[in-house]
Design an enzyme around this catalytic site. Structure first.
Site, short mmCIF file in Angstrom:
data_model
loop_
_atom_site.label_atom_id
_atom_site.label_comp_id
_atom_site.label_asym_id
_atom_site.label_seq_id
_atom_site.Cartn_x
_atom_site.Cartn_y
_atom_site.Cartn_z
N TRP A 1 -50.83 3.04 12.31
CA TRP A 1 -49.82 2.64 13.27
C TRP A 1 -48.61 3.52 12.95
O TRP A 1 -48.00 3.38 11.89
CB TRP A 1 -49.48 1.17 13.13
N GLU B 1 -43.70 -18.40 24.65
CA GLU B 1 -44.97 -17.92 24.10
C GLU B 1 -45.92 -17.47 25.23
O GLU B 1 -46.60 -16.45 25.11
CB GLU B 1 -45.61 -19.03 23.25
N HIS C 1 -29.05 -20.26 36.31
CA HIS C 1 -27.90 -19.49 35.81
C HIS C 1 -28.17 -17.99 35.84
O HIS C 1 -27.52 -17.22 35.15
CB HIS C 1 -27.54 -19.95 34.39
N LYS D 1 -47.43 -13.73 25.54
CA LYS D 1 -48.88 -13.47 25.61
C LYS D 1 -49.19 -12.56 26.79
O LYS D 1 -49.96 -11.63 26.68
CB LYS D 1 -49.67 -14.77 25.81
N GLU E 1 -47.71 -8.85 26.23
CA GLU E 1 -48.26 -8.01 25.16
C GLU E 1 -49.68 -7.54 25.43
O GLU E 1 -50.08 -6.48 24.94
CB GLU E 1 -48.16 -8.68 23.78
N ARG F 1 -54.54 -3.70 12.22
CA ARG F 1 -53.30 -3.29 11.57
C ARG F 1 -52.69 -2.04 12.21
O ARG F 1 -51.56 -1.66 11.87
CB ARG F 1 -53.55 -3.00 10.09
N CYS G 1 -50.46 0.05 8.54
CA CYS G 1 -51.72 0.74 8.76
C CYS G 1 -52.77 0.00 7.94
O CYS G 1 -52.44 -0.91 7.19
CB CYS G 1 -51.64 2.18 8.27
N LYS H 1 -51.38 -5.88 14.32
CA LYS H 1 -51.46 -7.30 13.99
C LYS H 1 -50.36 -7.73 13.02
O LYS H 1 -49.75 -8.76 13.20
CB LYS H 1 -52.84 -7.61 13.41
N ASN I 1 -50.21 3.23 3.55
CA ASN I 1 -49.70 2.24 4.50
C ASN I 1 -48.28 1.92 4.07
O ASN I 1 -48.07 1.42 2.96
CB ASN I 1 -50.59 0.98 4.45
N GLY I 2 -47.29 2.23 4.92
CA GLY I 2 -45.90 1.94 4.56
C GLY I 2 -44.98 3.06 5.00
O GLY I 2 -45.35 3.89 5.84
#
Ligand code: AGP
Length: 618
Positions: free
Chosen positions: A76, A491, A514, A495, A498, A27, A2, A613, A102-103
């Site tokens: 978050w 990647e 395969h 992108k 997300e 965040r 957060c 982030k 935050n945590g």
């Protein structure tokens, strides 16, 4: 994971705290809240949603904005669904203490049961409300001041935290503490004002003087007196060092772009240049990297390099595997930090571990570093955020110098990580005598041209936008590449998923037959990286296999390519370069493509759902 902010001083705190929260929304943005203290009154406003939703609430009650002391939070969610009640700040049962956190408090349930047995009741499902009541209970039991109560309470806590606590009965101070989550403190002139934040961005227009707390440290911030930092566990005072912030306001604003992600995509020529500036002297054939120069033997004597990272940074690690093995002939293993930390890996003091992280705060990567260090490995960090936890926890390192990356989807972080890793591979290849001098010089000259080539490549934006309009309604996409460009395929897929929420997978092109080939039909867009070096003919064969199953092919090719143009539905040309550096170019159109698709679908490009982030929780 957060963001927290706080202000205590002579200015109106509200605009500082709210603007700070907006800057920290990268965040987390599930909910937002603020506490303002004014003339004996604590006023808490909080809501599910973004900081803009919080402003709707505070705008309807001007009193809620009053005061020169405030703390704020953007969340978050970890414990408890994102709703109004679970939003921070949380207030203790007496109403005197207010906290933002935050945590994660892992043993919150045990503490909660104990507090319930002492008569405490709880409104939310959060671990944070438990913590603020634990502090209150300790304060009551010990008859101590807030600082001591915070310290004693934290010794009972298992988990991670960055907290800011305010006490209605002690209105000239804020108490902060950290373990595993960052806290930066901004110091105003003459101790007349102080700022608290998860990073320095909320206060850069007010002060350039900052103190970063280390793990297991707490600070009592007192108006007129200053900041006193002490160790949480042994109570010893810490001699803090004030740092001069290098960040500027322009760097953290959108600068005319619609989104941070687009701004950051366009910043890549400069970011790559900044990454090798002062390190690569192409004309003299020199690469200088202090972190390597000072520890050269560690690298040249290493049995192997183990790379630990998550997400996009892990993809950069995969590119590095090709670079280090090809150029420096050092065996490389690339590990998801989250797996590495839990699987009892075999590590010795002959291993070099490279941790890659944009934020420098990713919990899994940090834990992997600590594990590697405990087993005697030399740990080298490749980070973007200066002074971050990973930068501090590693033995040595190299910053990527990409500048602040605000968009949740990493773009310039990826290309600058690859740039640093390319420099490292070249330097070690030379030191170990694995690369001839002429080839080394060729590589340096080629790398030097990359920023201009990226600049040139960014001009294809309209073409990419058109391709995005054709495929924006796809529900599944495949990304294929080989060799150096296999990680770019991964990647590219990351992108897209997300920020547009379209399902996408990246594969080594040859692996397609395969299994994934079964997915291909006329509705499936397949993005293939088919540059003219490396395994070009093999990739062309893979493209033929897709074509004969009616898949739609969008190929990223080297300029002037005629063969793939004949087969593919669309081609995107990139400038020619050495194969080892093609990821720095091939990734650009894939970033733009994801960006445009997400915009066309009306998605929140900079703050995609469920993401944040920096992932500072497991
Ligand atoms: C990528 O776009 C994401 N933001 C994510 O995968 C990210 O790369 C990952 O969480 C690792 O973050 P770090 O580089 O800050 O450690």
């Amino acid at each position: 994971m957060c963001g927290i902010t706080g202000y205590i001083g002579y200015r109106e705190a509200y605009p500082i705290v709210v603007k700070g929260l907006q800057r920290l929304e990268y965040r987390g943005y599930d909910s937002a809240g603020i506490m303002m203290y004014d003339d004996g009154n604590i006023r808490v406003s909080k809501t599910k949603g973004k900081v803009s939703d919080l402003e709707v609430i505070t705008n309807s009650n001007e009193d809620s904005k009053k005061g020169n002391i405030g703390i704020g939070h953007t969340r978050w969610a970890t414990h408890g669904v994102p709703n109004d009640v679970n939003s921070h700040p949380h207030t203790s049962m007496s109403g005197n203490l207010v906290i933002v956190h935050n945590g994660i408090i892992e043993n919150y349930d045990t503490i909660k049961k104990e507090l319930v047995s002492r008569g405490y009741t709880f409104e939310s499902d959060t671990d944070t409300e438990v913590l603020v009541n634990l502090i209150e209970e300790v304060k009551k039991q010990e008859g101590c001041k807030l600082g001591k109560a915070v310290q004693l309470a934290l010794t009972q806590v298992i988990g991670a935290y960055a907290i800011a606590v305010f006490d209605k009965t002690k209105t000239n101070e804020i108490v902060v503490a950290r373990l595993g989550s960052p806290i930066a403190l901004g110091i105003g002139k003459d101790n007349k004002e102080f700022f608290v934040a998860s990073d320095a961005s909320p206060f850069i227009e007010y002060t350039k003087e900052a103190v970063y707390l280390e793990d297991e440290e707490m600070a009592i911030i007192k108006l007129g007196k200053g900041i006193k930092v002490r160790k949480i566990n042994d109570d010893s005072l810490v001699d803090t060092k004030t740092q001069e912030l290098q960040m500027s306001l322009e760097q953290i604003e959108k600068g005319g772009y619609d989104h941070f992600m687009l701004k950051e995509i366009h910043e890549q020529p400069k970011a790559i240049l900044d990454t090798y500036r002062g390190r690569m002297l192409a004309d003299k054939g020199i690469i200088r990297m202090a972190g390597i120069d000072d520890n050269l033997k560690k690298f040249t004597n290493a049995d192997r390099i183990i790379i630990v990272a998550c997400g996009t940074s892990w993809h950069a690690g995969l590119v590095a595997e090709y670079l280090f093995e090809d150029i420096a002939r050092i065996p490389v293993e690339v590990e998801y930090a989250s797996e590495f930390r839990y699987r009892n890996p075999i590590i010795t003091d002959k291993d070099v571990v490279i941790a890659i992280s944009q934020s420098g705060e990713t919990a899994d990567t940090l834990a992997a570093i600590k594990l590697a260090k405990s087993k005697g490995a030399f740990v080298f960090g490749v980070c973007n955020v200066v002074g971050s936890s990973i930068a501090r926890e590693t033995h040595a390192g190299a910053y990527t110098h990409a500048g602040p990356e605000i968009g949740v989807a990493s773009t310039k972080a990826f290309t600058t990580q690859i740039t640093v890793l390319s420099l490292m591979a070249l330097k070690l290849g030379k030191e170990k005598g694995k690369i001839s001098t002429p080839l080394f010089h060729t590589y340096l000259q080629t790398l030097q041209l990359i920023p201009n080539k990226v600049e040139e490549l960014l001009k294809i934006d309209d073409q990419v936008k058109y391709i995005a309009s054709v495929y924006k309604d796809a529900t599944n996409c495949l990304y294929l590449g080989r060799g150096f460009n296999f990680p770019v395929a991964l990647e590219g897929a990351l992108k897209l998923k997300e920020i547009s929420y379209i399902h996408a997978e990246g594969y080594p092109a040859a692996e397609m037959k395969h299994g994934p080939i079964a997915l291909i039909d006329e509705n499936m867009p397949i993005f293939v990286i088919a540059t003219n070096k490396g395994h070009y003919e093999k990739v062309v064969s893979n493209i033929q296999e897709i074509k004969s199953r009616a898949g739609k092919i969008i190929a990223v090719v080297t300029e002037g390519d005629e063969t793939v143009k004949e087969i593919a539905d669309h081609v995107i040309e990139i400038p020619d370069t050495e194969e080892a550096f093609t990821p720095l170019l091939t990734t650009i159109p894939l970033q733009l493509l994801s960006y445009h698709i997400a915009v066309m679908l009306g998605k929140n490009v900079d703050q995609p759902r469920n993401l944040a982030k920096s992932v500072t929780v497991e």
